[in-house]
Scaffold this motif. Structure first.
Motif, mmCIF file in Angstrom:
data_model
loop_
_atom_site.group_PDB
_atom_site.id
_atom_site.type_symbol
_atom_site.label_atom_id
_atom_site.label_comp_id
_atom_site.label_asym_id
_atom_site.label_seq_id
_atom_site.Cartn_x
_atom_site.Cartn_y
_atom_site.Cartn_z
ATOM 1 N N TRP A 1 0.912 -0.961 0.294
ATOM 2 C CA TRP A 1 -0.072 0.189 0.370
ATOM 3 C C TRP A 1 0.426 1.506 0.481
ATOM 4 O O TRP A 1 0.122 2.412 -0.094
ATOM 5 N N LYS B 1 -2.934 -8.714 -7.767
ATOM 6 C CA LYS B 1 -3.858 -8.206 -6.481
ATOM 7 C C LYS B 1 -3.030 -7.294 -5.648
ATOM 8 O O LYS B 1 -2.473 -7.137 -5.379
ATOM 9 N N GLU C 1 -5.489 -4.017 -0.277
ATOM 10 C CA GLU C 1 -6.603 -3.206 -0.042
ATOM 11 C C GLU C 1 -6.584 -2.435 1.169
ATOM 12 O O GLU C 1 -7.579 -1.576 1.627
ATOM 13 N N GLY D 1 6.158 -6.773 0.274
ATOM 14 C CA GLY D 1 5.290 -6.496 2.165
ATOM 15 C C GLY D 1 5.857 -6.722 2.957
ATOM 16 O O GLY D 1 7.351 -7.082 2.796
ATOM 17 N N SER D 2 5.585 -7.406 4.111
ATOM 18 C CA SER D 2 6.280 -7.221 5.505
ATOM 19 C C SER D 2 7.158 -8.706 5.167
ATOM 20 O O SER D 2 6.559 -9.623 4.674
ATOM 21 N N LEU E 1 10.868 -7.672 0.320
ATOM 22 C CA LEU E 1 9.841 -7.523 2.051
ATOM 23 C C LEU E 1 10.743 -5.562 2.831
ATOM 24 O O LEU E 1 10.932 -5.076 2.044
ATOM 25 N N GLU F 1 11.154 -3.013 12.738
ATOM 26 C CA GLU F 1 11.177 -1.981 11.517
ATOM 27 C C GLU F 1 9.207 -0.836 11.322
ATOM 28 O O GLU F 1 8.858 -0.989 11.872
HETATM 29 P P1 NAD Z 1 1.655 -7.049 4.295
HETATM 30 O O1 NAD Z 1 3.134 -8.344 3.534
HETATM 31 O O2 NAD Z 1 0.373 -6.781 4.854
HETATM 32 O O3 NAD Z 1 0.196 -7.263 2.718
HETATM 33 C C1 NAD Z 1 0.713 -6.753 1.901
HETATM 34 C C2 NAD Z 1 0.217 -8.116 0.908
HETATM 35 O O4 NAD Z 1 -0.447 -9.150 0.732
HETATM 36 C C3 NAD Z 1 -1.530 -7.326 0.477
HETATM 37 O O5 NAD Z 1 -1.634 -7.335 -0.745
HETATM 38 C C4 NAD Z 1 -1.925 -7.754 1.536
HETATM 39 O O6 NAD Z 1 -3.559 -8.315 0.869
HETATM 40 C C5 NAD Z 1 -1.935 -9.454 1.277
HETATM 41 N N1 NAD Z 1 -1.859 -10.736 2.804
HETATM 42 C C6 NAD Z 1 -1.383 -9.427 3.661
HETATM 43 N N2 NAD Z 1 -1.285 -10.597 4.806
HETATM 44 C C7 NAD Z 1 -1.663 -12.208 4.203
HETATM 45 C C8 NAD Z 1 -1.901 -13.805 4.042
HETATM 46 N N3 NAD Z 1 -2.140 -13.585 5.584
HETATM 47 N N4 NAD Z 1 -1.208 -14.226 3.375
HETATM 48 C C9 NAD Z 1 -2.261 -13.680 2.038
HETATM 49 N N5 NAD Z 1 -1.380 -13.012 1.457
HETATM 50 C C10 NAD Z 1 -1.584 -11.916 2.715
HETATM 51 O O7 NAD Z 1 2.395 -5.644 4.224
HETATM 52 P P2 NAD Z 1 1.983 -3.853 4.107
HETATM 53 O O8 NAD Z 1 1.375 -3.658 5.592
HETATM 54 O O9 NAD Z 1 1.302 -3.640 2.248
HETATM 55 O O10 NAD Z 1 3.805 -3.309 3.608
HETATM 56 C C11 NAD Z 1 4.368 -3.301 4.601
HETATM 57 C C12 NAD Z 1 5.438 -3.947 4.581
HETATM 58 O O11 NAD Z 1 6.176 -3.943 2.967
HETATM 59 C C13 NAD Z 1 6.717 -3.532 4.932
HETATM 60 O O12 NAD Z 1 8.003 -3.790 5.456
HETATM 61 C C14 NAD Z 1 7.758 -2.644 4.069
HETATM 62 O O13 NAD Z 1 8.831 -2.492 4.351
HETATM 63 C C15 NAD Z 1 7.669 -3.390 3.018
HETATM 64 N N6 NAD Z 1 7.769 -3.063 1.957
HETATM 65 C C16 NAD Z 1 8.177 -3.438 0.954
HETATM 66 C C17 NAD Z 1 9.015 -2.813 -0.134
HETATM 67 C C18 NAD Z 1 9.957 -3.532 -1.158
HETATM 68 O O14 NAD Z 1 10.334 -3.391 -2.317
HETATM 69 N N7 NAD Z 1 11.519 -4.517 -0.914
HETATM 70 C C19 NAD Z 1 8.194 -1.847 -1.051
HETATM 71 C C20 NAD Z 1 7.216 -1.835 -0.089
HETATM 72 C C21 NAD Z 1 6.600 -2.253 1.151
#
Ligand code: NAD
Length: 462
Positions: A118, A142, A145, A192-193, A215, A338
């Protein structure tokens, strides 16, 4: 046909795309180029929608919202270089294989899934798409959200320009993601995370699907004495507080040489003032936190150390002022997790070795920032630490060099993208050996004579 929150089942959607992929239509360079051009057209025609959506999701200034459109330069590069990227690459063959030629032939992987984050909700979803199209794949996107307006804009843009048999955007939350993950993909690209990254990898393992995981983590920033401290402060404040600190490669925390710490803290405060004025709440150049749960998570960090500037918050407007924390300990939560928000803890060091040793003891970060003009010190980080990337004397800007692969290592991720790396991520490098039939050297065939054994010894031992 529009697909919202999986009105078509994940299975049906994947099967439709697989059928289309198997028709071979996505393979030709003409098709790929036409789709890249179509994506560029779609973005250009929806610029306002995209910018407004990300502004609304993250309370951003227009200038920062415009970064989302940077994907256009990725498309431009892919269009320019695609012919070259797709070209088979000849490799040498040893004499005993005579007569032969061998080459690496890039081929698309098939149907791929891209799961976005996001914080730069358009760019982080669409930029990998550029690589997936260039490489000749079908794609399900995807978006996150947690950036609902952008998710909706992506949905609208993708599903009105592309056939869902080829590229489909699916809106939805974790459950939608989970449904998609039960299907077999040929690659999953996740941003994501680290915690969710593990869930993605587990689901992918069921189908032996390869993953790219983009990540996060704690990216340290080290400030030495022998530099222009004013410029360093400006670049650090910019990299930390753009998008209200919600940037995966933002400097997470600072290590400043104790000899200059006092003056550097003053310069950081001055830069915050220069950028956002007396009251950043009123600045049109300062963003907001994405939602109340991230707001609460960040607010807890303000209990650590001593606030030397900032610290003001408003849940109602999801505002957290650009904040600098002094006197934090390595055991504080703000140094254990983080941050991913506008809070900057500042530590001091006597010897650079302490910082190197600490970084080595921690999970590998996505980025390390080193402000120093001393090549020996720069090399200490380059040679003795591991991270997704390193940027010397600036922050964040490494992401904008198209020929630098962008990605993490260890806990900060696996795989990378941008420029040719994006094409490679979504491409299988097929090995091809072509033999001539007009000559058949007999050294490998039975009966295995002493002479043949000597021949093979010569080949193997060199
Ligand atoms: P997140 O991991 O919560 O969510 C990312 C995606 O995963 C969303 O689309 C969500 O719907 C999906 N998701 C969440 N939980 C899930 C589950 N249990 N099962 C399946 N899918 C699931 O991450 P976030 O809060 O969107 O982003 C924050 C993190 O992302 C931070 O740690 C940040 O450093 C990292 N990030 C990394 C980069 C990169 O390029 N390396 C870029 C942006 C963000």
């Amino acid at each position: 046909m529009a697909i919202k929150t999986l009105q078509v089942s994940a299975k049906k959607l994947v099967n439709q795309q697989r059928e289309f992929f198997q028709s071979g239509e996505t393979q030709s360079i003409d098709f790929r180029l036409s789709q890249l051009k179509l994506l560029r057209k779609a973005i250009l025609e929806h610029q306002e929608l995209i910018i407004d959506a990300t502004k609304s999701d993250l309370g951003r200034p227009s200038f920062e919202a415009y970064f989302e459109i940077a994907t256009l330069s990725e498309i431009k590069l892919a269009i320019k270089k695609l012919k070259n990227w797709m070209r088979p690459h000849r490799v040498q063959t040893p004499l005993e294989q005579f007569p032969s030629t061998a080459w690496i032939q890039p081929e698309p992987l098939g149907v791929v899934l891209i799961i976005g984050s996001w914080n730069y909700p358009f760019q982080l979803t669409i930029s990998p798409l550029v690589g997936a199209i260039a490489a000749g794949n079908c794609v399900i996107l995807k978006p996150s959200e947690h950036a609902p307006k952008t998710s909706s804009a992506i949905f609208q843009l993708i599903n009105s320009y592309f056939s869902p048999n080829y590229i489909a955007a699916v809106e939805g939350d974790v459950n939608t993601c989970k449904q998609l993950l039960t299907e077999k993909f040929d690659h999953i690209f996740f941003t994501g995370s680290s915690a969710v990254g593990k869930t993605i990898m587990k689901a992918a393992a069921n189908h032996l699907t390869p993953v790219t995981l983009e990540l996060g983590g704690k990216s340290p920033c080290i400030v030495d004495t022998d530099i222009n401290l004013e410029i360093a402060a400006k670049r650090i404040v910019w990299g930390k507080f753009i998008n209200a600190g919600q940037t995966c490669i933002a400097p997470d925390y600072l290590w400043v040489n104790s000899k200059v710490k006092k003056v550097f803290l003053k310069l950081l405060k001055q830069q915050i003032y220069n950028f956002y004025g007396d009251n950043p709440y009123e600045s049109s150049d300062y963003g907001r936190i994405v939602n109340s749960s991230h707001f609460s998570r960040l607010k807890k960090f303000l209990e650590n150390g001593t606030i030397i500037i900032g610290g003001e918050t408003s849940l109602e407007s999801l505002y957290i002022a650009p904040t600098i924390l002094d006197n934090v300990s390595l055991n504080d939560a703000v140094m254990q997790e983080e941050i991913f928000g506008p809070i900057l803890p500042v530590l001091s060091y006597e010897n650079l070795e302490e910082t190197v040793a600490y970084i080595r003891s921690q999970p590998k970060p996505l980025a390390i920032y080193v402000f120093s003009n001393d090549r020996i010190k720069q090399n200490q980080f380059l040679d003795q630490t591991s991270s997704g990337g390193v940027c010397i004397n600036d922050t964040v800007m490494q992401i904008s060099i198209p020929d630098l692969p962008f990605g993490g290592v260890g806990n900060s991720g696996m795989g990378n993208y941008h420029g040719k790396s994006s094409f490679d991520t979504f491409t299988h490098k097929k090995s091809v050996l072509k033999k001539g039939l007009w000559l058949d050297l007999g050294w490998r065939y039975a009966p295995y004579t002493v002479n043949k054994l000597n021949q093979i010894k010569k080949i193997i031992n060199g």
